[in-house]
Design an enzyme around this catalytic site. Structure first.
Site, PDB file in Angstrom:
ATOM      1  CG  ASP A  31      -2.155   0.840   0.999  1.00 12.13           C
ATOM      2  OD1 ASP A  31      -3.254   0.265   0.905  1.00 12.13           O
ATOM      3  OD2 ASP A  31      -2.021   2.082   0.884  1.00 12.13           O
ATOM      4  CE  LYS A  36      -5.670   1.322   4.525  1.00 12.64           C
ATOM      5  NZ  LYS A  36      -6.249   0.998   3.220  1.00 12.64           N
ATOM      6  CB  THR A 122     -15.734  -3.514  -8.706  1.00  4.88           C
ATOM      7  OG1 THR A 122     -15.819  -4.510  -7.690  1.00  4.88           O
ATOM      8  CG2 THR A 122     -16.990  -3.534  -9.554  1.00  4.88           C
ATOM      9  CE  LYS A 205     -18.012  -6.790  -7.472  1.00  2.00           C
ATOM     10  NZ  LYS A 205     -18.043  -7.356  -6.154  1.00  2.00           N
ATOM     11  CG  ASN A 209     -22.022  -5.947  -6.659  1.00  2.00           C
ATOM     12  OD1 ASN A 209     -22.163  -7.032  -6.111  1.00  2.00           O
ATOM     13  ND2 ASN A 209     -21.063  -5.105  -6.338  1.00  2.00           N
ATOM     14  CG  PHE A 250     -29.570  -9.440  -1.450  1.00  3.26           C
ATOM     15  CD1 PHE A 250     -28.872 -10.486  -0.877  1.00  3.26           C
ATOM     16  CD2 PHE A 250     -28.952  -8.199  -1.494  1.00  3.26           C
ATOM     17  CE1 PHE A 250     -27.599 -10.312  -0.366  1.00  3.26           C
ATOM     18  CE2 PHE A 250     -27.679  -8.008  -0.987  1.00  3.26           C
ATOM     19  CZ  PHE A 250     -27.003  -9.075  -0.424  1.00  3.26           C
ATOM     20  CB  CYS A 261     -20.433  -2.472  -3.483  1.00  2.00           C
ATOM     21  SG  CYS A 261     -18.930  -2.763  -2.542  1.00  2.00           S
ATOM     22  NE  ARG A 328     -16.467   3.083   2.060  1.00  4.18           N
ATOM     23  CZ  ARG A 328     -15.613   2.223   1.513  1.00  4.18           C
ATOM     24  NH1 ARG A 328     -14.916   2.572   0.465  1.00  4.18           N
ATOM     25  NH2 ARG A 328     -15.476   1.008   2.004  1.00  4.18           N
TER      26      ARG A 328
HETATM   27  C1  UGA Z   1     -22.054  -6.186  -1.952  1.00  3.10           C
HETATM   28  C2  UGA Z   1     -22.302  -7.603  -2.507  1.00  3.10           C
HETATM   29  O1  UGA Z   1     -23.295  -8.264  -1.722  1.00  3.10           O
HETATM   30  C3  UGA Z   1     -21.019  -8.416  -2.500  1.00  3.10           C
HETATM   31  O2  UGA Z   1     -21.243  -9.688  -3.113  1.00  3.10           O
HETATM   32  C4  UGA Z   1     -19.955  -7.659  -3.290  1.00  3.10           C
HETATM   33  O3  UGA Z   1     -18.709  -8.360  -3.306  1.00  3.10           O
HETATM   34  C5  UGA Z   1     -19.744  -6.292  -2.678  1.00  3.10           C
HETATM   35  O4  UGA Z   1     -21.000  -5.567  -2.710  1.00  3.10           O
HETATM   36  C6  UGA Z   1     -18.690  -5.569  -3.481  1.00  3.10           C
HETATM   37  O5  UGA Z   1     -18.938  -5.309  -4.663  1.00  3.10           O
HETATM   38  O6  UGA Z   1     -17.584  -5.364  -2.972  1.00  3.10           O
HETATM   39  P1  UGA Z   1     -21.815  -5.112   0.503  1.00  3.10           P
HETATM   40  O7  UGA Z   1     -21.974  -3.790  -0.191  1.00  3.10           O
HETATM   41  O8  UGA Z   1     -20.704  -5.303   1.462  1.00  3.10           O
HETATM   42  O9  UGA Z   1     -21.670  -6.308  -0.591  1.00  3.10           O
HETATM   43  O10 UGA Z   1     -23.145  -5.381   1.329  1.00  3.10           O
HETATM   44  P2  UGA Z   1     -24.525  -6.148   1.114  1.00  3.10           P
HETATM   45  O11 UGA Z   1     -24.692  -7.151   2.181  1.00  3.10           O
HETATM   46  O12 UGA Z   1     -24.668  -6.638  -0.270  1.00  3.10           O
HETATM   47  O13 UGA Z   1     -25.568  -4.971   1.373  1.00  3.10           O
HETATM   48  C7  UGA Z   1     -25.615  -3.817   0.537  1.00  3.10           C
HETATM   49  C8  UGA Z   1     -26.749  -2.920   0.955  1.00  3.10           C
HETATM   50  O14 UGA Z   1     -28.003  -3.513   0.625  1.00  3.10           O
HETATM   51  C9  UGA Z   1     -26.819  -2.617   2.461  1.00  3.10           C
HETATM   52  O15 UGA Z   1     -27.094  -1.233   2.628  1.00  3.10           O
HETATM   53  C10 UGA Z   1     -27.976  -3.464   2.954  1.00  3.10           C
HETATM   54  O16 UGA Z   1     -28.608  -2.914   4.075  1.00  3.10           O
HETATM   55  C11 UGA Z   1     -28.884  -3.446   1.729  1.00  3.10           C
HETATM   56  N1  UGA Z   1     -29.806  -4.613   1.669  1.00  3.10           N
HETATM   57  C12 UGA Z   1     -29.319  -5.857   1.522  1.00  3.10           C
HETATM   58  C13 UGA Z   1     -31.184  -4.391   1.730  1.00  3.10           C
HETATM   59  O17 UGA Z   1     -31.653  -3.241   1.849  1.00  3.10           O
HETATM   60  N2  UGA Z   1     -32.023  -5.466   1.636  1.00  3.10           N
HETATM   61  C14 UGA Z   1     -31.558  -6.731   1.480  1.00  3.10           C
HETATM   62  O18 UGA Z   1     -32.387  -7.660   1.398  1.00  3.10           O
HETATM   63  C15 UGA Z   1     -30.181  -6.929   1.432  1.00  3.10           C
END
Ligand code: UGA
Length: 436
Positions: A31, A36, A122, A205, A209, A250, A261, A328
Site C-alpha cells: 500500500d 496504514k 471492480t 461482477k 451487484n 436480498f 458497492c 459510505r
Molecule cells: C455487496 C455484494 O453483496 C457483494 O457480493 C460484493 O462483493 C460487494 O458488494 C462488493 O462489490 O464489494 P456489501 O456492499 O458489502 O456487498 O453489502 P450487502 O450485504 O450486499 O448490502 C448492501 C446494501 O443492501 C446494504 O445497505 C444493505 O442494508 C442493503 N440490503 C441488503 C437491503 O436493503 N435489503 C436486502 O435484502 C439486502
C-alpha cells in the site's frame, strides 16, 4: 503454495491477502499509504471486520503475511500480483480508473520476470484490455506477462467468511497460460472455479451487484404497494422466496441499499452500457426506487410526528449495514441530514460506526447505548439492523422515551409485539398496527 502480492490494502485487498495467507500462500500486501502500512506492521487493523484481526495476526506471526509500501518489493517476491485498489465513482456515474492505471504502470516498470497481473478491483467491462495495453507500454524490461480478471464477491461484515467459503470463483483470462497458477491459488477454497474470457469475468461482477440491487429495489417497490393496499411485505417476501427460482435472499424491504458497492456499481454499469450503445433503463429505475425509498421513509416520519422542529429523535444504527463501521452512502446519512435541516435534535447510537459518523455528522449527540439514545426521544428511528437491536428490552426502551413512537427502517421488530407493548409502530411495507 503461490507467492502473491496484493496492491491496495483496502477492504478487498486486506481480507483477500489474509485469506490467501490462511490457506498457505505467501502473501505480501502493498500500500502506498505509509501510515496504514505501519499500522498493519504493528498489528493494527484499519477497518472493523469480524474475524479479520485474528486472521492477520496469526498469519503475520506464522510468516505467511507481510506488509510493505514498496511496490518493487511486492513484485520481486511474487509470481501473481493482484490489483485491489479503489475504483471510485465520478460525477457522471462512470468509474475513475486512474488508480488501476497507475498501479498497472508501476508494476510493469519494476517487473523483471514473467508475472500474472490480476485485476480484483471492480471495473467496467473492457478494463482488462486497457490494463494489458498499459503494462505492455510501460514494460521497461520487456518481460512476459499475462493479465487476468478475478472479481471479488465478499460482503462487508462477513468478508472473511465469504472469502473462505465462496459460492464460486470467477477467473477471466485471454490465454490458457495463467490458468493453472490461478487455479492453484483457489484450490484450497473448495469452490467451483469458472474460467471465462476477461470481459465476461468483468461483466459477471457488475451483473451480480446490479441484480442484487435490483432485487432490493423490487421488494421496496412491493413494500410501497403493500403500504397502499394493507398487505404485508414480509409475508410477500416469504411467499416469493420459497420459490427456488427466486430465493429469499436480498428481499428485505427497508430504507434501501447503501455502501461503497451497489450505488457505485449500478451507476457504473449504466454508464458503461451507455458507452457500448445500450440504454440500461431498468437499472436507472433500480437507482431511482432506491433514492425514493429514503424519501418515502422521511415522509412517514413527518406524517407521524407532524412537526419535526425541536423534537428529539433517537436513531439506532448508522452504518450502511450491520457488522461494519462503514458509513459510505449509508441511508442513515440522508435521513439524519434531512431531520437536522428540519430542526430535529438527534441522539444516535451505533455499535461500531460512531467514530466514523462523528467525522461526517458532528452535530448529533452520540450515546453510549440504545437506551441512552432513546432517553427523552419523541420517536425512535431504526436505520441499521444490528443483531443486538433485535433483543433490546422493549419495555425499558419504552419507559425512557417521551413518546413511544418507533419508525423501523429495517423491519427488525415484530409489529404485533410492539403494539402490544404500547408502541406506535411503523415498519416499511407493513400494515400500521394501531390502524388495524
Ligand atoms: C455487496 C455484494 O453483496 C457483494 O457480493 C460484493 O462483493 C460487494 O458488494 C462488493 O462489490 O464489494 P456489501 O456492499 O458489502 O456487498 O453489502 P450487502 O450485504 O450486499 O448490502 C448492501 C446494501 O443492501 C446494504 O445497505 C444493505 O442494508 C442493503 N440490503 C441488503 C437491503 O436493503 N435489503 C436486502 O435484502 C439486502
Amino acid at each position: 503454495m503461490v507467492n502473491i502480492a496484493i496492491v491496495g490494502t483496502g477492504y478487498v485487498g486486506l481480507v483477500t491477502g489474509a485469506c490467501f495467507a490462511e490457506v498457505g500462500h505467501r502473501v505480501v500486501c502493498v500500500d502506498n499509504n505509509r501510515d496504514k502500512v505501519k499500522l498493519l506492521q504493528g498489528g493494527g487493523i484499519p477497518i472493523y471486520e469480524p474475524g479479520l484481526e485474528d486472521l492477520v495476526k496469526r498469519n503475520v506471526a506464522e510468516g505467511r503475511l507481510q506488509f510493505t509500501d514498496s511496490i518493487q518489493e511486492g513484485v520481486d517476491q511474487s509470481d501473481v500480483i493482484f490489483i485491489a485498489v479503489p475504483t471510485p465513482p465520478q460525477a457522471d456515474g462512470s468509474t475513475d480508473l486512474s488508480f488501476v492505471e497507475k498501479v498497472a504502470r508501476e508494476i510493469s516498470s519494476v517487473m523483471t520476470s514473467y508475472k500474472i497481473i490480476v485485476d480484483k478491483s471492480t471495473v467496467p467491462v473492457r478494463t482488462g484490455e486497457k490494463v494489458a495495453e498499459t503494462i505492455k507500454r510501460y514494460n521497461e524490461h520487456g518481460v512476459d506477462f499475462d493479465v487476468a480478471s478475478n472479481p471479488e464477491f465478499l460482503r462487508e461484515g462477513c468478508a472473511v467468511a465469504d472469502l473462505m467459503n465462496p459460492d464460486r470463483v470467477v477467473v477471466g483470462v485471454s490465454s490458457p497460460r495463467p490458468v493453472t497458477t490461478l487455479k492453484a491459488i483457489y484450490e484450497p477454497f473448495d469452490a467451483p472455479i469458472i474460467v471465462t474470457d476477461i470481459s465476461s469475468s468483468e461483466l459477471i461482477k457488475h451483473a451480480c451487484n446490479s441484480f442484487l440491487a435490483l432485487k432490493i429495489s423490487y421488494i421496496n417497490a412491493i413494500a410501497a404497494i403493500c403500504e397502499a393496499s394493507g398487505a404485508d411485505v414480509d409475508d410477500v417476501a416469504h411467499g416469493m422466496g420459497l420459490d427456488q427460482r427466486i430465493g429469499r435472499a436480498f428481499l428485505d424491504a427497508g430504507i434501501g441499499y447503501g455502501g461503497s458497492c451497489f450505488p457505485k456499481d449500478v451507476s457504473a454499469f449504466i454508464h458503461i452500457a451507455d458507452q457500448l450503445g445500450y440504454d440500461f433503463s431498468l437499472l436507472k429505475e433500480v437507482a431511482r426506487i432506491n433514492r425514493h425509498q429514503v424519501e418515502r421513509f422521511l415522509k412517514r416520519i413527518h406524517d407521524t410526528l407532524w412537526i419535526v422542529k425541536d423534537k428529539t429523535i433517537a436513531v439506532l444504527g448508522l452504518a450502511f449495514k450491520p457488522n461494519t463501521d462503514d458509513m459510505r452512502l449509508a441511508p442513515s446519512l440522508e435521513i439524519i441530514r434531512s431531520l437536522l435541516e428540519d430542526g430535529a435534535k438527534i441522539r444516535a447510537y451505533d455499535p461500531k460506526a460512531m467514530d466514523n459518523a462523528r467525522a461526517i455528522l458532528p452535530d448529533l449527540e452520540y450515546c453510549s447505548d440504545p437506551y441512552a439514545a432513546a432517553t427523552g426521544a419523541e420517536a425512535l428511528v431504526v436505520c441499521t439492523e444490528w443483531p443486538e437491536f433485535r433483543s433490546l428490552d422493549l419495555d425499558r426502551l419504552r419507559s425512557v422515551m417521551t413518546q413511544p413512537v418507533v419508525l423501523d427502517g429495517r423491519n427488525i421488530f415484530n409489529p404485533q409485539d410492539m403494539t402490544a407493548r404500547g408502541f406506535i409502530y411503523y415498519g416499511v411495507g407493513r400494515k400500521p398496527q394501531h390502524e388495524r
